[in-house]
Design a protein around this motif. Sequence first.
Motif, short mmCIF file in Angstrom:
data_model
loop_
_atom_site.label_atom_id
_atom_site.label_comp_id
_atom_site.label_asym_id
_atom_site.label_seq_id
_atom_site.Cartn_x
_atom_site.Cartn_y
_atom_site.Cartn_z
N THR A 64 74.84 75.96 23.99
CA THR A 64 74.74 76.86 23.59
C THR A 64 74.91 78.21 24.12
O THR A 64 74.26 78.06 24.97
N VAL A 65 75.43 79.15 23.60
CA VAL A 65 74.18 80.21 24.63
C VAL A 65 73.89 80.80 23.64
O VAL A 65 73.77 81.34 22.84
N GLN A 66 72.61 81.82 24.30
CA GLN A 66 71.77 82.66 23.82
C GLN A 66 72.31 83.96 24.31
O GLN A 66 71.80 84.08 25.32
N VAL A 67 72.12 85.03 23.43
CA VAL A 67 72.76 86.25 24.01
C VAL A 67 71.39 87.11 22.60
O VAL A 67 70.99 87.37 21.74
N SER A 68 70.59 87.84 23.62
CA SER A 68 69.82 89.09 23.31
C SER A 68 69.84 90.11 23.88
O SER A 68 69.70 90.61 24.84
N GLU A 69 69.01 91.40 23.47
CA GLU A 69 68.89 92.33 23.28
C GLU A 69 67.73 92.73 24.62
O GLU A 69 67.41 94.23 24.62
N ASP A 73 64.85 83.95 26.55
CA ASP A 73 63.72 82.44 26.09
C ASP A 73 63.29 83.59 24.74
O ASP A 73 62.48 83.03 24.61
N ARG A 74 63.88 83.79 23.72
CA ARG A 74 63.62 85.17 22.65
C ARG A 74 63.72 84.15 21.56
O ARG A 74 65.27 83.41 21.52
N SER A 75 63.15 83.51 20.25
CA SER A 75 63.36 82.94 18.93
C SER A 75 64.26 83.51 18.55
O SER A 75 65.31 83.59 17.38
N ASP A 76 64.71 85.09 18.46
CA ASP A 76 65.45 85.25 18.00
C ASP A 76 66.64 86.15 18.37
O ASP A 76 67.73 86.69 17.61
N ALA A 77 66.99 85.34 19.84
CA ALA A 77 67.85 85.52 20.48
C ALA A 77 69.64 84.79 19.15
O ALA A 77 69.49 83.99 18.79
N LYS A 78 70.63 85.75 19.58
CA LYS A 78 71.68 85.13 18.56
C LYS A 78 72.15 83.92 19.03
O LYS A 78 72.89 84.68 20.82
N THR A 79 72.47 83.20 19.21
CA THR A 79 72.97 81.66 19.31
C THR A 79 74.46 81.44 18.81
O THR A 79 75.14 81.73 18.20
N MET A 80 75.05 81.49 19.99
CA MET A 80 76.84 80.67 19.45
C MET A 80 76.73 79.05 20.52
O MET A 80 76.76 79.00 21.29
N PRO A 81 77.94 78.54 19.91
CA PRO A 81 77.86 77.64 20.70
C PRO A 81 78.96 77.57 21.83
O PRO A 81 79.88 78.28 21.71
N GLU A 84 82.80 76.97 21.58
CA GLU A 84 83.31 78.19 21.06
C GLU A 84 83.56 79.44 21.71
O GLU A 84 85.11 79.58 21.27
N VAL A 85 82.57 79.39 22.92
CA VAL A 85 82.70 80.69 23.75
C VAL A 85 83.35 80.60 24.31
O VAL A 85 84.23 80.66 25.44
N VAL A 86 83.67 78.79 25.37
CA VAL A 86 84.45 78.51 26.52
C VAL A 86 85.93 79.07 25.80
O VAL A 86 86.40 78.72 26.79
N ASN A 87 86.64 78.35 24.66
CA ASN A 87 87.85 78.18 24.24
C ASN A 87 88.20 79.69 23.65
O ASN A 87 89.41 79.79 24.64
N GLU A 88 87.21 80.72 23.23
CA GLU A 88 87.60 81.29 23.50
C GLU A 88 88.20 82.36 24.67
O GLU A 88 88.80 82.67 24.93
N TRP A 89 86.92 81.97 25.93
CA TRP A 89 87.28 82.61 27.31
C TRP A 89 89.13 82.07 27.65
O TRP A 89 89.83 82.66 27.99
N ASN A 90 89.42 80.97 27.44
CA ASN A 90 90.74 80.22 27.84
C ASN A 90 91.70 81.07 27.39
O ASN A 90 92.44 80.84 28.09
N ASP A 91 91.53 80.89 25.83
CA ASP A 91 92.52 81.98 25.24
C ASP A 91 92.78 83.88 25.92
O ASP A 91 93.79 83.32 26.15
N LEU A 92 91.34 83.96 26.32
CA LEU A 92 91.55 85.16 26.93
C LEU A 92 92.60 85.16 28.65
O LEU A 92 93.41 85.85 28.37
N VAL A 93 92.16 83.89 29.12
CA VAL A 93 92.87 83.43 30.39
C VAL A 93 93.87 83.21 30.57
O VAL A 93 94.79 83.68 31.16
N MET A 94 94.14 82.32 29.52
CA MET A 94 95.87 81.90 28.97
C MET A 94 96.60 83.38 28.81
O MET A 94 97.71 83.16 29.35
N THR A 95 95.77 83.97 28.00
CA THR A 95 96.34 85.23 27.82
C THR A 95 97.40 86.32 28.55
O THR A 95 97.69 87.01 28.84
N LEU A 96 96.45 86.39 29.54
CA LEU A 96 96.02 87.87 30.64
C LEU A 96 97.42 86.92 31.63
O LEU A 96 97.99 87.54 32.60
#
Length: 107
Positions: A64-69, A73-81, A84-96
Amino acid sequence: MSKYYVQSGTMRSVVQAESSRRAALWAVHQAMQQVLPMEDADGVTPQSKSDSAVQEGVSVLSRTVQVSEQGFDRSDAKTMPTLEVVNEWNDLVMTLDRLERMLHLAS
């Protein structure tokens, strides 16, 4: 733009972005650039990337990737698989890459 604290595995990065999702994408991009050739995107040769990885270590992502403002190490951080993030990154790289090839053909 807001400042986000992004972490996954051994990677910790402070990123300015328009959203937590974009902050996660940028942090994954930074992690992927450690090991993937980006065709002179940063003027660094594959050998120097290899040397740097040996000397400084390589950030390893977890499930997972945790993102917080607020900070790391925040328990209230947004968590993403990470996948999923790597797949979206790959889509962006391929489009570019497709856009770059189209521009090259048009010139």
